[in-house]
Design an enzyme around this catalytic site. Structure first.
Site, short mmCIF file in Angstrom:
data_model
loop_
_atom_site.label_atom_id
_atom_site.label_comp_id
_atom_site.label_asym_id
_atom_site.label_seq_id
_atom_site.Cartn_x
_atom_site.Cartn_y
_atom_site.Cartn_z
N SER A 486 0.85 -1.12 -0.06
CA SER A 486 0.00 0.17 0.16
C SER A 486 0.67 1.26 0.08
O SER A 486 0.54 2.16 -0.86
CB SER A 486 -0.87 -0.08 1.37
OG SER A 486 -1.79 -1.13 1.07
N SER A 610 -2.74 -7.90 -6.57
CA SER A 610 -2.54 -6.73 -5.39
C SER A 610 -3.38 -5.88 -5.19
O SER A 610 -3.66 -5.50 -4.25
CB SER A 610 -1.27 -6.19 -5.96
OG SER A 610 -1.02 -5.76 -7.28
N ASN A 613 -5.99 -7.44 -2.96
CA ASN A 613 -5.74 -8.21 -1.73
C ASN A 613 -4.80 -7.18 -1.00
O ASN A 613 -4.78 -7.42 0.27
CB ASN A 613 -5.26 -9.37 -1.85
CG ASN A 613 -6.34 -10.63 -2.62
OD1 ASN A 613 -7.21 -10.66 -1.90
ND2 ASN A 613 -5.81 -11.22 -3.50
N TYR A 614 -4.05 -6.38 -1.59
CA TYR A 614 -2.90 -5.63 -0.90
C TYR A 614 -3.03 -4.25 -0.87
O TYR A 614 -2.34 -3.38 0.02
CB TYR A 614 -1.53 -5.94 -1.35
CG TYR A 614 -1.16 -7.71 -1.12
CD1 TYR A 614 -0.80 -7.84 0.16
CD2 TYR A 614 -1.17 -8.70 -2.00
CE1 TYR A 614 -0.39 -8.92 0.42
CE2 TYR A 614 -0.93 -9.58 -1.70
CZ TYR A 614 -0.54 -10.21 -0.65
OH TYR A 614 -0.05 -11.50 -0.20
N LEU A 615 -3.60 -3.48 -1.80
CA LEU A 615 -3.74 -2.08 -1.88
C LEU A 615 -4.94 -1.73 -1.20
O LEU A 615 -6.21 -1.74 -1.59
CB LEU A 615 -3.75 -1.84 -3.28
CG LEU A 615 -2.43 -2.45 -4.23
CD1 LEU A 615 -2.70 -1.92 -5.58
CD2 LEU A 615 -1.27 -1.62 -3.40
#
Length: 656
Positions: A486, A610, A613-615
């Site tokens: 992030s 991403s 799930n990640y940002l």
DNA sequence: TCCAATACTTAGGACTACAGCA
DNA sequence: TGCTGTAGTCCTAAGTATTGGA
């Protein structure tokens, strides 16, 4: 607020002229006012106090205080006033909903659903589709035939040629055979599945060639099933279920070099199914003549249905869609946790750097592993049972053979070369210059070890996570991945985008920022099969557009010359229109070129993982708002549903 | 402390509908 | 209008992390 939402949803409906399905879904969501208002309620609160680390808790307190104050006021005021204030009291209802923040791991109070949809029963092959053994026709029993069709359907895949696959398949197939078949069929190489294979190919062709009406009929039927089984009621929210269809039987294909590839994944029956719902709900009915394995009422878990799968013996679950409250809240909490790490990451980094010098081996190992997890966004690396799954590793399970140390490489000092298979057997290959101290430690860890020995022999994920827990409440190894992903997106967006750019250029920059994260997290994909061809096509288009531009410029030039001579309105207008044409073509060309660059850079990189799930979605939402990019350019419909909470709460000045 | 069981998130590939083009 | 490439969706495997009992 509720009205604002109503309008928003109406607008959406106009734009989506398409499909009743979408409309139905929007409508069903909209008809449940809490789905809309609750999300908005916590959105408001976040805006008011984004620095708080325990927002739900704060909200409850504030709400309690507000309600209490109001009640007191109401008591003091005359009865007539009550009627007057009543509407504003209603405003707090959604907040009161959020008050039901359960303690002690309680996830819901009411849960009602219709149970799973089972895989369609096996349809025997028509009698003209034959199976041959050793060149001779052989009629298979229904059980053996079904398993044979699983193999026939995969015949075109490379893995049906692999030894392990064939061995596992044949072993499990034989279990389904009658004793007569078992004695006859002893060699897989003598089995001829080609007629079956052809039959399935023809079927799939026929499916493609169906008329519009036939396709529509299927679509309608799917929609009906979705409406019946695809939703549940959880605490007064009507929620979409993610995977309400039970996985059909087939042959297991793990990823990478999986020792169990080719094994038979058996059909799941109602007798295998555990139903989870609330006592006071209408329990789902098993198909006529069958029974559930169990009906339980465990409100400390979020799943609706579970069964044990026969390949690994692990439990599979039916759970809610990412757009649901229960998943959305969890997602939000995940990013809040990563933001908390942001506040103390400097301290933690200083700590592990200090620990590189520790007298204790276990502490040094822990510190170096944590450095890798932080710097390279490696996964934690739990232990795995040997021989049960593909041989893959994460940070804590790295082996000596996965690293090569270079005192000096390509003009850089202390380079560590990583080469190992990570999750899903995706290769991680990276050459990283590290600090001298890390390098020396690695030499120490590798001393007197065999290639197949653990690099961090005094460390595992549970030791590491226990340590992290002491550094920050709730901290685990995977939070670093979320945090670094992030923060990278945010930094990259700041660096790459300017408000002067046009929208396609801004989107290119966004994708580049997204790509930086995907590279960090090693999110790869197989290059699309049509990649080369489609790239060529795009280049042809670009060339054609360039020619078109040259032509248009020429025409403009001559129109200008013409206008100079004639000096009348008509020729002036002609110049203007030619100018516009040139501009238009230039824009089109630029769009195509951007597209080509973007596609080329994306060849082997998967952005979706991403993004999903990640940002922290609030970074993207804020970026869109700040730069005037429509959110639809960044998130598709499903993504917008998943990130509804973020779209609602993030303003343009949001900072991760 | 270890290990197995459990619950939940993260992951890439296959399939398919449909947008965009000739 | 028909074709084709691809974005979106579905599918389910493969991770992480926690828990509870020996």
């Amino acid at each position: 607020d509720s009205h604002k939402h109503k309008d928003k949803y109406k607008d959406k409906e106009h734009k989506h002229k398409d499909h009743k399905k979408d409309k139905e879904r929007e409508k069903s969501k909209y008809s449940n006012r809490y789905d809309v208002t609750v999300i908005h309620a916590y959105g408001r609160h976040i805006g008011a106090d984004s620095s708080s680390s325990d927002l739900f808790g704060d909200m409850v307190q504030i709400t309690n205080a507000l309600v209490l104050a109001l009640c007191t006021a109401v008591l003091v005021a005359c009865v007539g006033m009550l009627v007057y204030i009543l509407p504003s009291l209603c405003f707090f209802i959604p907040f009161r909903w959020e008050e039901e923040r359960y303690t002690d791991g309680v996830k819901w109070k009411f849960l009602e659903h219709k149970g799973p949809v089972f895989a369609p029963p096996y349809e025997p092959l028509p009698s003209n589709v034959k199976f041959y053994y050793d060149g001779k026709y052989m009629k298979l029993s229904p059980g053996a035939e079904e398993v044979a069709t699983f193999f026939a359907k995969m015949l075109d895949h490379e893995y049906t040629t692999k030894d392990v696959f064939r061995k596992n398949f044949f072993k499990d197939w034989r279990k389904e055979m009658t004793s007569e078949e078992k004695s006859k069929l002893t060699d897989l190489n003598k089995c001829d599945f080609s007629e079956m294979s052809e039959y399935f190919k023809a079927q799939s062709e026929a499916r493609k060639a169906m008329t519009k009406e036939e396709k529509l009929k299927i679509k309608m039927e799917n929609e009906r099933i979705l409406q019946e089984y695809g939703f549940c009621v959880m605490d007064n929210h009507k929620e979409r279920i993610a995977n309400f269809r039970i996985e059909p039987p087939g042959l297991f294909r793990g990823r990478g070099d999986h020792p169990k590839m080719g094994m038979l994944k058996r059909r799941i029956r109602p007798e295998d199914i555990i139903i989870n719902c609330s006592k006071d709900s209408k329990h789902p009915k098993p198909p006529p003549g069958t029974k559930w394995k169990e009906v339980r009422h465990d409100n400390k878990v979020t799943w609706l249905v579970s069964w044990t799968e026969n390949i690994q013996g692990s439990i599979k679950y039916i759970m809610l869609n990412p757009s649901s409250r229960i998943k959305g809240e969890k997602d939000w909490q995940k990013y809040e946790m990563a933001r908390r790490l942001k506040k103390c990451v400097d301290r933690i980094r200083a700590q592990y750097r200090e620990d590189w010098k520790s007298k204790e081996m276990r502490i040094r190992q822990r510190a170096v592993a944590l450095y890798f997890i932080d710097k390279l966004a490696l996964r934690a690396g739990n232990e795995k049972e040997e021989g049960e799954t593909a041989d893959t590793v994460g940070c804590c399970s790295l082996r000596v053979e996965h690293l090569t140390l270079h005192q000096e490489m390509d003009g850089q000092e202390y380079v560590v070369e990583f080469d190992f298979l990570g999750k899903d057997s995706i290769r991680y290959y990276n050459k990283v210059p590290v600090e001298k101290r890390v390098f020396k430690n690695l030499q120490l860890f590798m001393e007197d070890k065999e290639p197949e020995d653990d690099l961090f022999d005094r460390l595992n994920t549970s030791i590491l996570n226990k340590h992290l827990q002491e550094l920050m409440d709730g901290l685990t190894a995977k939070v670093f991945r979320t945090y670094n992903a992030s923060i990278t997106l945010q930094q990259q967006l700041n660096e790459l985008t300017t408000s002067e750019d046009n929208v396609p250029a801004k989107i290119l920059s966004y994708n580049r920022a997204n790509r930086a994260v995907a590279i960090l997290c090693n999110h790869q994909r197989a290059p699309p099969k049509t990649f080369e061809k489609s790239m060529q096509n795009l280049q042809t288009k670009i060339d054609a557009k360039k020619e078109q531009l040259a032509d248009a410029k020429r025409e403009l030039k001559s129109a200008k010359a013409d206008a100079k001579v004639r000096r009348d309105e008509k020729s002036k207008k002609a110049v203007e229109s030619k100018k516009k044409a040139v501009q238009r073509i230039e824009e089109q060309l630029m769009k195509l070129e951007v597209q080509a660059t973007d596609r080329e850079e994306n060849k082997q990189i998967a952005l979706g993982t991403s993004k999903l799930n990640y940002l922290d979605p609030r970074i993207s939402v804020a970026w869109c708002k700040k730069l005037g990019v429509p959110i639809e350019k960044i998130y598709n419909k499903t993504q917008r549903e998943k990130f509804a909470w973020a779209i609602d709460m993030a303003e343009k000045d949001y900072e991760f």
